[in-house]
Design a protein around this motif. Structure first.
Motif, mmCIF file in Angstrom:
data_model
loop_
_atom_site.group_PDB
_atom_site.id
_atom_site.type_symbol
_atom_site.label_atom_id
_atom_site.label_comp_id
_atom_site.label_asym_id
_atom_site.label_seq_id
_atom_site.Cartn_x
_atom_site.Cartn_y
_atom_site.Cartn_z
ATOM 1 N N ILE A 39 5.376 18.586 5.781
ATOM 2 C CA ILE A 39 5.199 17.242 6.342
ATOM 3 C C ILE A 39 6.030 16.996 7.606
ATOM 4 O O ILE A 39 5.892 15.948 8.249
ATOM 5 C CB ILE A 39 5.534 16.171 5.294
ATOM 6 C CG1 ILE A 39 6.968 16.299 4.751
ATOM 7 C CG2 ILE A 39 4.551 16.257 4.135
ATOM 8 C CD1 ILE A 39 8.008 15.535 5.537
ATOM 9 N N LEU A 42 4.380 15.692 10.850
ATOM 10 C CA LEU A 42 3.500 14.520 10.767
ATOM 11 C C LEU A 42 4.205 13.247 11.231
ATOM 12 O O LEU A 42 5.423 13.112 11.080
ATOM 13 C CB LEU A 42 3.024 14.335 9.322
ATOM 14 C CG LEU A 42 2.242 15.491 8.708
ATOM 15 C CD1 LEU A 42 1.885 15.177 7.256
ATOM 16 C CD2 LEU A 42 0.986 15.791 9.510
ATOM 17 N N ILE A 44 5.202 10.215 10.236
ATOM 18 C CA ILE A 44 5.412 9.400 9.039
ATOM 19 C C ILE A 44 6.483 8.354 9.322
ATOM 20 O O ILE A 44 7.615 8.695 9.670
ATOM 21 C CB ILE A 44 5.830 10.282 7.850
ATOM 22 C CG1 ILE A 44 4.716 11.286 7.526
ATOM 23 C CG2 ILE A 44 6.160 9.440 6.630
ATOM 24 C CD1 ILE A 44 5.115 12.351 6.550
ATOM 25 N N ARG A 45 6.110 7.102 9.192
ATOM 26 C CA ARG A 45 7.082 6.039 9.445
ATOM 27 C C ARG A 45 7.779 5.627 8.157
ATOM 28 O O ARG A 45 7.321 5.909 7.055
ATOM 29 C CB ARG A 45 6.405 4.830 10.088
ATOM 30 C CG ARG A 45 5.438 4.078 9.204
ATOM 31 C CD ARG A 45 5.033 2.751 9.862
ATOM 32 N NE ARG A 45 6.217 1.931 10.103
ATOM 33 C CZ ARG A 45 6.243 0.901 10.958
ATOM 34 N NH1 ARG A 45 5.169 0.583 11.642
ATOM 35 N NH2 ARG A 45 7.354 0.195 11.114
ATOM 36 N N ILE A 61 1.072 1.482 3.976
ATOM 37 C CA ILE A 61 0.867 2.347 5.137
ATOM 38 C C ILE A 61 -0.108 3.460 4.759
ATOM 39 O O ILE A 61 0.102 4.175 3.775
ATOM 40 C CB ILE A 61 2.204 2.934 5.630
ATOM 41 C CG1 ILE A 61 3.161 1.792 6.007
ATOM 42 C CG2 ILE A 61 1.987 3.860 6.816
ATOM 43 C CD1 ILE A 61 4.578 2.245 6.277
ATOM 44 N N ASP A 62 -1.140 3.605 5.528
ATOM 45 C CA ASP A 62 -2.234 4.536 5.208
ATOM 46 C C ASP A 62 -1.933 5.911 5.798
ATOM 47 O O ASP A 62 -2.272 6.193 6.949
ATOM 48 C CB ASP A 62 -3.555 3.981 5.758
ATOM 49 C CG ASP A 62 -4.752 4.808 5.307
ATOM 50 O OD1 ASP A 62 -4.660 5.478 4.261
ATOM 51 O OD2 ASP A 62 -5.766 4.801 6.018
ATOM 52 N N ASP A 63 -1.283 6.755 5.019
ATOM 53 C CA ASP A 63 -0.990 8.110 5.495
ATOM 54 C C ASP A 63 -0.871 9.048 4.294
ATOM 55 O O ASP A 63 -1.331 8.734 3.193
ATOM 56 C CB ASP A 63 0.273 8.131 6.370
ATOM 57 C CG ASP A 63 1.538 7.738 5.611
ATOM 58 O OD1 ASP A 63 1.473 7.541 4.380
ATOM 59 O OD2 ASP A 63 2.599 7.607 6.246
ATOM 60 N N ILE A 64 -0.223 10.177 4.471
ATOM 61 C CA ILE A 64 -0.172 11.222 3.445
ATOM 62 C C ILE A 64 0.530 10.750 2.166
ATOM 63 O O ILE A 64 0.245 11.247 1.075
ATOM 64 C CB ILE A 64 0.520 12.491 4.012
ATOM 65 C CG1 ILE A 64 0.329 13.666 3.052
ATOM 66 C CG2 ILE A 64 1.984 12.236 4.318
ATOM 67 C CD1 ILE A 64 0.806 14.991 3.631
ATOM 68 N N ASN A 66 0.207 7.843 0.586
ATOM 69 C CA ASN A 66 -0.843 7.251 -0.245
ATOM 70 C C ASN A 66 -1.964 8.215 -0.555
ATOM 71 O O ASN A 66 -2.436 8.321 -1.691
ATOM 72 C CB ASN A 66 -1.481 6.050 0.478
ATOM 73 C CG ASN A 66 -0.754 4.773 0.181
ATOM 74 O OD1 ASN A 66 -0.029 4.685 -0.798
ATOM 75 N ND2 ASN A 66 -0.929 3.788 1.023
ATOM 76 N N ASN A 67 -2.429 8.895 0.476
ATOM 77 C CA ASN A 67 -3.691 9.623 0.387
ATOM 78 C C ASN A 67 -3.576 10.987 -0.274
ATOM 79 O O ASN A 67 -4.587 11.596 -0.605
ATOM 80 C CB ASN A 67 -4.302 9.781 1.781
ATOM 81 C CG ASN A 67 -4.575 8.445 2.445
ATOM 82 O OD1 ASN A 67 -4.853 7.469 1.763
ATOM 83 N ND2 ASN A 67 -4.480 8.394 3.759
ATOM 84 N N THR A 93 11.942 12.471 9.227
ATOM 85 C CA THR A 93 10.569 12.396 8.728
ATOM 86 C C THR A 93 10.542 12.513 7.214
ATOM 87 O O THR A 93 9.844 11.765 6.518
ATOM 88 C CB THR A 93 9.709 13.501 9.354
ATOM 89 O OG1 THR A 93 9.741 13.375 10.775
ATOM 90 C CG2 THR A 93 8.268 13.425 8.887
ATOM 91 N N LEU A 97 9.477 9.662 4.344
ATOM 92 C CA LEU A 97 8.465 9.947 3.332
ATOM 93 C C LEU A 97 9.004 9.723 1.929
ATOM 94 O O LEU A 97 8.365 9.063 1.103
ATOM 95 C CB LEU A 97 7.964 11.379 3.485
ATOM 96 C CG LEU A 97 6.882 11.810 2.481
ATOM 97 C CD1 LEU A 97 5.837 12.675 3.165
ATOM 98 C CD2 LEU A 97 7.470 12.556 1.302
#
Length: 206
Positions: A39, A42, A44-45, A61-64, A66-67, A93, A97
């Motif tokens: 990661i 990426l 990632i905030r 936040i729609d990123d890794i 959640n997804n 980062t 995460l």
């Protein structure tokens, strides 16, 4: 059984990857399913303290996080987090995460086994090791031990492969983590999980 490994480095095939790969060999030998997610490269905030996860059960936040990682974390028996050392700490980062992954997921993490790995040119590994272990202990996750603090040394890409003691530490860590996961699985079957009291939350200022 499943182990999720999160590689916080931005370097594909770098020294953090070498350390985690040494652990993976041991897990595979024991029939443990392993998945490594890198990661560090990426965008990632960090957490924005919006409180949405308390209403929806997931991060806004729609990123890794959640997804992908939330479901993988819930499904795994053990979590390994590896980080290069930046200023005697895990890289930003990875911290962003982990803050969101642990805070926004509300499934029971009790007795999932955690292990952290720090990789540095020279210093700062023990501080990073302490920092990462705090995510596990606040979530009720036992921390797997090794024969030394979980660190591997190397600056240039590939130098970690020359750290014989560090790699042995990784293998011992994976062996101990495997034993813990299997022992906990037997204990859960026989006795269930420990009982929990309703949580008491006391602010310092009332």
């Amino acid at each position: 059984m499943k182990v999720l490994m999160i590689n916080g480095s931005a370097r594909v095939g770098g020294n953090t990857a070498i350390a985690l790969a040494e652990m993976e060999k041991v897990f595979v030998k024991h029939g443990i399913e392993v998945e490594t997610v890198q990661i560090g490269q990426l965008p990632i905030r960090g957490c924005i303290e919006c409180g949405s996860c308390f209403k929806t059960g997931k991060c806004a936040i729609d990123d890794i996080v959640n997804n992908e990682l939330a479901a993988k974390f819930e499904a795994c028996d053990g979590l390994v987090v590896g980080s290069p050392v930046f200023y005697a700490a895990a890289n930003g980062t990875l911290v962003s995460l982990l803050d969101r992954l642990f805070y926004s997921t509300h499934f029971n993490k009790t007795m999932k086994v955690g292990a952290s790995v720090a990789v540095a040119r020279r210093g700062g590994c023990s501080a990073t090791f302490d920092q990462l272990n705090k995510y596990f202990t606040i979530a009720g996750m036992p921390v797997a031990p090794s024969q030394y603090w979980n660190s591997v040394h190397g600056r240039r890409v590939g130098e970690a492969a020359e750290d014989g003691e560090g790699l042995q530490t990784m293998r011992t860590l994976a062996e101990n983590m495997t034993f813990l996961m299997k022992s906990i699985a037997l204990g859960k079957d026989a006795f269930g999980l420990p009982e929990k009291e309703p949580q008491i939350r006391t602010n310092f200022i009332r």
